[in-house]
Write an enzyme that holds these catalytic residues in place. Structure first.
Site, mmCIF file in Angstrom:
data_model
loop_
_atom_site.group_PDB
_atom_site.id
_atom_site.type_symbol
_atom_site.label_atom_id
_atom_site.label_comp_id
_atom_site.label_asym_id
_atom_site.label_seq_id
_atom_site.Cartn_x
_atom_site.Cartn_y
_atom_site.Cartn_z
ATOM 1 N N ARG A 274 0.858 -1.178 0.000
ATOM 2 C CA ARG A 274 0.000 0.000 0.000
ATOM 3 C C ARG A 274 0.896 1.232 0.000
ATOM 4 O O ARG A 274 1.966 1.222 0.619
ATOM 5 C CB ARG A 274 -0.863 0.020 1.271
ATOM 6 C CG ARG A 274 -2.098 -0.853 1.188
ATOM 7 C CD ARG A 274 -3.142 -0.236 0.266
ATOM 8 N NE ARG A 274 -4.400 -0.973 0.240
ATOM 9 C CZ ARG A 274 -4.729 -1.843 -0.703
ATOM 10 N NH1 ARG A 274 -3.896 -2.116 -1.683
ATOM 11 N NH2 ARG A 274 -5.919 -2.425 -0.662
ATOM 12 N N ASP B 139 4.434 0.390 -7.114
ATOM 13 C CA ASP B 139 3.200 0.078 -7.840
ATOM 14 C C ASP B 139 1.999 0.697 -7.140
ATOM 15 O O ASP B 139 0.901 0.720 -7.688
ATOM 16 C CB ASP B 139 3.024 -1.447 -7.933
ATOM 17 C CG ASP B 139 1.843 -1.852 -8.809
ATOM 18 O OD1 ASP B 139 1.811 -1.408 -9.972
ATOM 19 O OD2 ASP B 139 0.964 -2.588 -8.324
ATOM 20 N N GLU C 272 -3.795 7.761 -5.222
ATOM 21 C CA GLU C 272 -3.923 7.139 -6.544
ATOM 22 C C GLU C 272 -5.192 7.641 -7.209
ATOM 23 O O GLU C 272 -6.184 7.866 -6.526
ATOM 24 C CB GLU C 272 -3.971 5.618 -6.404
ATOM 25 C CG GLU C 272 -2.680 5.051 -5.828
ATOM 26 C CD GLU C 272 -2.748 3.538 -5.616
ATOM 27 O OE1 GLU C 272 -3.751 2.919 -6.018
ATOM 28 O OE2 GLU C 272 -1.808 2.991 -5.055
ATOM 29 N N HIS D 139 -0.603 0.625 -9.980
ATOM 30 C CA HIS D 139 -1.334 -0.318 -9.108
ATOM 31 C C HIS D 139 -1.929 -1.474 -9.915
ATOM 32 O O HIS D 139 -3.150 -1.643 -9.972
ATOM 33 C CB HIS D 139 -2.435 0.417 -8.327
ATOM 34 C CG HIS D 139 -2.865 -0.340 -7.092
ATOM 35 N ND1 HIS D 139 -3.322 0.269 -5.951
ATOM 36 C CD2 HIS D 139 -2.881 -1.679 -6.819
ATOM 37 C CE1 HIS D 139 -3.611 -0.642 -5.036
ATOM 38 N NE2 HIS D 139 -3.355 -1.828 -5.542
ATOM 39 N N SER E 65 -0.064 -4.716 -10.017
ATOM 40 C CA SER E 65 0.779 -5.910 -9.835
ATOM 41 C C SER E 65 -0.035 -7.191 -9.722
ATOM 42 O O SER E 65 0.411 -8.246 -10.142
ATOM 43 C CB SER E 65 1.673 -5.755 -8.601
ATOM 44 O OG SER E 65 0.920 -5.871 -7.407
#
Lengths: 315, 315
Positions: free
Chosen positions: B224, B248, B253, B272, B274
Site C-alpha cells: 500500500r 506500484d 492514486e 497499481h 501488480s
C-alpha cells in the site's frame, strides 16, 4: 623444458593472466597480426570473441597451435573447415554464462508478461493507465538448444511454474528431437532460441516457423543472431503473427543506428549482454587459467568442442 | 424465507453475479448513495475497492450489514472504528493476488538486475551500448509482510536462488519479527514491501530506514502507498542512499501528471496493477459467489479479517 607460447587475440580489457607468469610466454595479436603469429603459438586464446579473425587467419601456412580456447559459449565465429579438419583441440567457456543467461531470459519473459515496456513508456509520458497483465505460471515454453545454457533456462522457467520443453539435436530422456519442434512451438506461449549456430540451425526461425506459432506467442533469442531470419521476424511482428519478441543477438553486431530492428513494434532489442554479469571477464580468465594448468600438466582438457558439430556434446 | 439484500458498491465492469439470481436481491450503490442504502442491506460487496466510501458512510444511523466483503487484499480503505467495533464480519480477497503479485515482484527484481529500463531507453535512441548486469542468484531479499502475498513472493524469489527472509508482525517459524527488520534490511539487496496498511505499518519506510539500507539496495512496494514516506524515498534515490526502487502503489492514486514521482531517477512507477492478471475480476466475482453460498448456507466464512489488526491472521 621450453615454456609454451600463449598467443592472445586481444580485446579490452585484457585477461588477467598474471598467475601464468613463468609458465607461458604470452604474446598478443590483433586481427591484422594474427596470421603471422599463429605459426609460433602453442596455444591460442580467443579473448576477442566478437572477432572473426581466426576464420580468416587459420587456413594459412606453417604450424598451427595445438589448442584454441575461446572465451565464449559459441564457436561459430572461429570455426573454418581447416580448423575442423585439424588435430587442434578447441575448447569453450561452457558453464560461465548458463545462470546469467537463464536469469536474463526469465527477466524478458516476465517483463513481457507484465507489460513493463508499456509501463516505461507511460511513465515517460506521466500517464497513469491501469492494464491487465499475464500470469506466467501455467504457460508453456519451448527452449530450443539442449546444452547447459538451454537446460539452465528450462530449469529457471520451470521454477516459475512455466511448463517447459527442451528441444535438442537428438532426442534423449527429457529432450525432444527436431521432429517435435513444429508441434511444440505451435502451442507455446514462449519460444526461446538457445541453440549453437551450425549449418543445421542457421536461419531455423524463418517465416514458416513464425507462422506456426500462436498469435499470443513471444519469441526470445539469446543464442546467435544467425538462428533467426530477422526480416521474417520483423514481418511476423508487423502482421501480428506473434505477439512480441526480444533479440539480444543479431546477424550483424553491433546493430547500426540505421537498422530497422530498433523500431519494430513489439520487439525488445538489447546489445548481446544476456550472459555478461559483473565479474564475467574475471570468470572467463580464471576458467582459461584452470584449463591451461590442465593442459600444461598433460591432463585431458574439458569443455572440448566437437568441431564437426560446433558445440560441446553430451550432458 | 426472505431473500437477503446484497448491496454492491459498484465499479465498472460490474461483477458477474448472475448465479445468485433468486438467492440475493441485488442492489447497487455509489459513493453518494451508499449511506442511505446501508440500513437496508444484509451484505455489502465492496466491488469498488479504490473507494473510501465505506469509511465515510459506515458511522451513520440504522442497521448495518452483517457481512462486508471487499474485492481486494487490503482493507485499509474501508476500515473505520465503528466497523471495527461492530459485530459485522469483514472478508477479503485473500489468495487471488498472491501468485500474480509474486510474479510481478520477480519481474521488477529481474528487470532492475538486468538493467532493462536502460535497455529500453537506449533502444529508443537506437544506441548499442553493452553493459554488465547483475546475477540475482545468491543475492539477499527481505520481504516485509508475512501474509499469503508476502509468503508467495518469498517462495518465488527463493526459486530464483535469492536468499529470502520474511518479516511479519510476530516472529514465527521461518518468519522474523519487527525487531529483526533493521538488521535484515541493512544487508539486503532487495527490500520488498508487502505488508497490510495498519497503524503499525503506516510510514514504516521512512528516511531512517532508507538510510539503513545498502547503497546497492533496491526497494519495491506492491503493498500500500501509505507504507512509504514518498518524499523520503525520492530523496534517498536522489542522494544515492539506495540504488533503485519500484512503486506500484502510492499514497494518492491515481498519481497525477504533476506528481514529481514520475521523474525521480532510478524509480519505476506503475499504476497499481501488480495483482491484476487477465481474468482477475472474474476470479474476484467467483470468490465472492463462493463466500456468499457459504454465508447463505449458514456455514462459517473464510478469509475473515481481524478488524483490529486489519488483515486475515494465521497461515
Amino acid at each position: 623444458m621450453t615454456v609454451p607460447t600463449l598467443l592472445v587475440l586481444d580485446a579490452e580489457p585484457l585477461p588477467r593472466l598474471g598467475s601464468l607468469t613463468g609458465r607461458a610466454r604470452i604474446e598478443h595479436a590483433d586481427a591484422s597480426t594474427l596470421a603471422e603469429r599463429l605459426p609460433g603459438a602453442d596455444v591460442l586464446l580467443v579473448w576477442d570473441f566478437t572477432s572473426r579473425a581466426v576464420r580468416s587467419a587459420w587456413p594459412g601456412e606453417g604450424p598451427r597451435p595445438r589448442w584454441v580456447h575461446t572465451a565464449s559459449a559459441g564457436v561459430d565465429h572461429l570455426m573454418c573447415p581447416e580448423l575442423a579438419a585439424s588435430d587442434t583441440i578447441v575448447t569453450n567457456a561452457r558453464g560461465i554464462f548458463d545462470q546469467p543467461i537463464a536469469e536474463y531470459v526469465a527477466a524478458l519473459v516476465l517483463a513481457m508478461a507484465k507489460d513493463l515496456p508499456t509501463t516505461w513508456a507511460l511513465q515517460r509520458e506521466r500517464t497513469w493507465r491501469h492494464r491487465e497483465s499475464q500470469r506466467v505460471a501455467g504457460t508453456r515454453a519451448v527452449v530450443v538448444g539442449s546444452g547447459p545454457i538451454g537446460r539452465t533456462i528450462a530449469r529457471t522457467l520451470k521454477a516459475l511454474d512455466i511448463t517447459t520443453a527442451l528441444v535438442g539435436r537428438t532426442p534423449h530422456t527429457g529432450i525432444h528431437g527436431p521432429d517435435d519442434l513444429d508441434r511444440l512451438i505451435a502451442r507455446a506461449d514462449w519460444v526461446i532460441a538457445a541453440a549453437p549456430l551450425t549449418e543445421q540451425t542457421y536461419g531455423m526461425f524463418d517465416a514458416r516457423r513464425f507462422g506456426v506459432m500462436q498469435p499470443s506467442a513471444r519469441f526470445v533469442n539469446i543464442g546467435r543472431g544467425g538462428l533467426v531470419v530477422e526480416d521474417a521476424l520483423a514481418e511476423a511482428l508487423a502482421k501480428r503473427w506473434i505477439a512480441g519478441a526480444a533479440l539480444d543477438v543479431f546477424e550483424h553486431e553491433p546493430l547500426t543506428p540505421e537498422s530497422p530492428l530498433w523500431q519494430v513494434p513489439g520487439l525488445i532489442v538489447s546489445p548481446h549482454m544476456s550472459g555478461d554479469t559483473i565479474g564475467w571477464r574475471d570468470e572467463l580468465g580464471k576458467q582459461f587459467v584452470e584449463l591451461y594448468e590442465r593442459w600444461a600438466a598433460g591432463r585431458p582438457l574439458v569443455n572440448v568442442v566437437d568441431k564437426k558439430r560446433g558445440y560441446v556434446p553430451g550432458r
